[in-house]
Design an enzyme around this catalytic site. Sequence first.
Site, PDB file in Angstrom:
ATOM      1  NE  ARG A  71      -4.092  -1.677   0.045  1.00  0.00           N
ATOM      2  CZ  ARG A  71      -4.980  -1.741  -0.916  1.00  0.00           C
ATOM      3  NH1 ARG A  71      -4.738  -1.169  -2.082  1.00  0.00           N
ATOM      4  NH2 ARG A  71      -6.105  -2.385  -0.730  1.00  0.00           N
ATOM      5  CB  ALA A  83     -11.633  -4.648  -0.090  1.00  0.00           C
ATOM      6  CD  GLU A  99     -12.625  -5.642  -6.498  1.00  0.00           C
ATOM      7  OE1 GLU A  99     -11.564  -6.228  -6.200  1.00  0.00           O
ATOM      8  OE2 GLU A  99     -12.664  -4.708  -7.316  1.00  0.00           O
ATOM      9  CD  GLU A 103      -8.740  -7.793  -4.077  1.00  0.00           C
ATOM     10  OE1 GLU A 103      -8.793  -8.146  -2.878  1.00  0.00           O
ATOM     11  OE2 GLU A 103      -8.679  -6.604  -4.434  1.00  0.00           O
ATOM     12  CD  GLU A 147      -6.056  -6.208  -7.731  1.00  0.00           C
ATOM     13  OE1 GLU A 147      -6.723  -5.842  -6.760  1.00  0.00           O
ATOM     14  OE2 GLU A 147      -6.566  -6.736  -8.739  1.00  0.00           O
TER      15      GLU A 147
END
Length: 189
Positions: A71, A83, A99, A103, A147
């Site tokens: 992050r 999320a 989601e 993920e 991602e």
Amino acid sequence: MSDNNSGQNHPFYEATLETKPIFQGRMISLQVDTVRLPNGETATREIVRHPGAVAVIAIIDNKMLVVEQFRKALEKVQVEIPAGKLDAFEEPEAAAFRELEEETGYRAKNLVHLHSFSTSPGFAEEIVHLYYTDDLEKGEVQLDDEEFLTCEAISLDQAQDYIKQGRICDAKTLLAVYAWRMLVLTGTF
């Protein structure tokens, strides 16, 4: 304390006199509003506009699915529940199904909406819609191009250790761990 806590009739209501757009990004926008305070004076409010997000407490074999990712805003790697943000005109439940599979590679057969909450009401309008499932089947990970994350299933004890270590420190995941703990201890949220 007043029963009417929202809207123009509340004594603390701040009427917007002017809105000045500052920044329009891919995920958020920033504006500065000039408001009239309840005492008649004016002030400015910096507001982050966000489309909203979803998060999922996904339990499989008495373990919670989490993702680990870097992050940038915190300059560290975080462990979080799955999320993501709502796409334009997307319903929160549809986003939660999407989601979770993107993920974690797991598909929920059903979701239960637990709560919707604001993340930082002092300056942001973001609302996170929190869901729960323990009815999962294997699907397919479909990460976005930008991602990079890994998924694991952790026990409640591991989750509590991650909190102590600072590996879990975001509000949605803290809330998820405490809700899961309540479910384990009482059988309900």
